[in-house]
Write a protein that holds these residues in place. Sequence first.
Motif, PDB file in Angstrom:
ATOM      1  N   ASP A 127      -0.382   8.177  -5.718  1.00 43.62           N
ATOM      2  CA  ASP A 127      -1.042   8.363  -4.446  1.00 43.62           C
ATOM      3  C   ASP A 127      -1.986   9.554  -4.429  1.00 43.62           C
ATOM      4  O   ASP A 127      -2.429   9.971  -3.379  1.00 43.62           O
ATOM      5  N   GLN A 175      -4.915   6.943   2.040  1.00 46.50           N
ATOM      6  CA  GLN A 175      -4.812   6.071   0.873  1.00 46.50           C
ATOM      7  C   GLN A 175      -3.703   5.042   1.037  1.00 46.50           C
ATOM      8  O   GLN A 175      -2.609   5.354   1.516  1.00 46.50           O
ATOM      9  N   ALA A 209      -1.566   1.977  -1.171  1.00 43.37           N
ATOM     10  CA  ALA A 209      -1.220   1.549  -2.521  1.00 43.37           C
ATOM     11  C   ALA A 209      -0.274   0.354  -2.444  1.00 43.37           C
ATOM     12  O   ALA A 209       0.571   0.266  -1.532  1.00 43.37           O
ATOM     13  N   SER A 221       0.104  -1.002 -10.328  1.00 38.71           N
ATOM     14  CA  SER A 221      -0.166  -0.341  -9.057  1.00 38.71           C
ATOM     15  C   SER A 221      -1.661  -0.326  -8.779  1.00 38.71           C
ATOM     16  O   SER A 221      -2.454   0.037  -9.659  1.00 38.71           O
ATOM     17  N   ASN A 277      -4.408   1.369  -6.101  1.00 38.52           N
ATOM     18  CA  ASN A 277      -4.554   2.433  -5.111  1.00 38.52           C
ATOM     19  C   ASN A 277      -5.969   2.432  -4.561  1.00 38.52           C
ATOM     20  O   ASN A 277      -6.937   2.382  -5.327  1.00 38.52           O
TER      21      ASN A 277
END
Length: 471
Positions: free
Chosen positions: A30, A353, A355, A375, A377
Amino acid sequence: MQRGFVRNRYSVFIIFLLFLFGSGEVLAVDGLYFNAINSRYLGLAGAGYALGGSPVDVALNPANLSLVKGKKLEFGLGASIIQNRYRDRFQDPNPELVYENDKSTNVVGPGPYIAFKLPVTETINYGVTFYVPGGASGGVDKITRNTPTGESVNQWADINLPGPLGNSKQIKESNSNTFAVFKLVNGLSVKFGNLSLGGSVELAYGTQKLNQKYYDVTGNIEIPGQGYYYESSKNAFALGGILGANYSFSDSFRIAYAYQSHVGIPLNGGYTVGTNDPNYYRKTGVSYTFDLPEKHVLGLAFGPENLKFALDFVYTNYGSYLRKANQTLEDPWLPTPLGKTGSADAHLNFRDQWAVILGVEYKASPSWILRGGYSYNSPLVKSNALGGTTGGFFSLTDVVSAGLSYLFDSWSLDLAVSYNIPRKTIEGGKGTDWDLSHAVGSVGNANLTGYSYNARAAIPSFSIGAVKTFD
């Protein structure tokens, strides 16, 4: 003092950029932290808020402590390597002002951890962990630039270097930074049938040292009176909290939520201004709080016992805390175009942000567990938030990972790797603090169109850990 300190208000932004981005603190999932605390979750690309089952859950979703059977001790070491490439150039009708930089660096950020989980009653479990969310040393080393005023070195620094060294309008700039955050977390979970609730209190400690120096254009002679040194105090402690819940609909499906509070670390300390020259040397205190933003996570875990899927949705509220930052000096020694001041703003322009993380855990045999993860983001910063020392850290969008565990006796040995795919180079925006502080031509001419800069980064991460189960 005008010549002993930074030349305009934008130099303070460099301080913040070094603090935030010149270190391994700015890593994967993150934007502020490592991909994961431990090896298991690193192999899942950071997923696990509903999956649970590790003692480090006390620092992620403390409700998941109820999913850990018996007493367990977990420890290990992670590390991320920030492979950064920074480039800039300055074009001007005057060939004496033209320059170009292309710097590649590798910065290692270590992340040790240790955690212990203990059942208190049949329905209450306790956990404690000590870990490093992030930290490393970094910066830029002897990049070419024009003097902050556009004058010759001798005019700008009020010194007397011989011949072309003193008459040159170009210098070398170096910054070094050492930064780390440590956390000690204690928490409990309480189980009510299929529902578990948990809460943790975290004690955070931050430390930072920062040094900036200027050299002549050859990089061999340090220019006296132009550098500064910052060090945070020894009292940079702050408290935060984590709340979590999970609910098991069946043995193969669970949903969870976790909230991590904002933590403001008081990095008050002191600046030594005009280093390496007693005629310019000054020291003053500074008041500054670094804000770790709050985080919300919704997690799902599903699948049979030998094949588990973890899906997490993460929202981190950077925009409320890191769009702008402020340092307040005890003495008004910071020169700006409007005069000296004791306060300076840094325009960080961070964005909130999102994710999405998917992890898969497969028990291939009684002795082997295999893991993989991905992942995505959303961009934390764009061109208006890039600076020369940010590197490409916040170009992170895609992270892939793999890991495994070997189980024997009462032990589990865990290994994991992850890699962020650098999808693009971020071009620095015009009118940013970094742009305005480096777009220097002749005296009185900023030449904003002549300066350009960009950065890109790749980040491989590694982790090795072990878990001991007690009878």
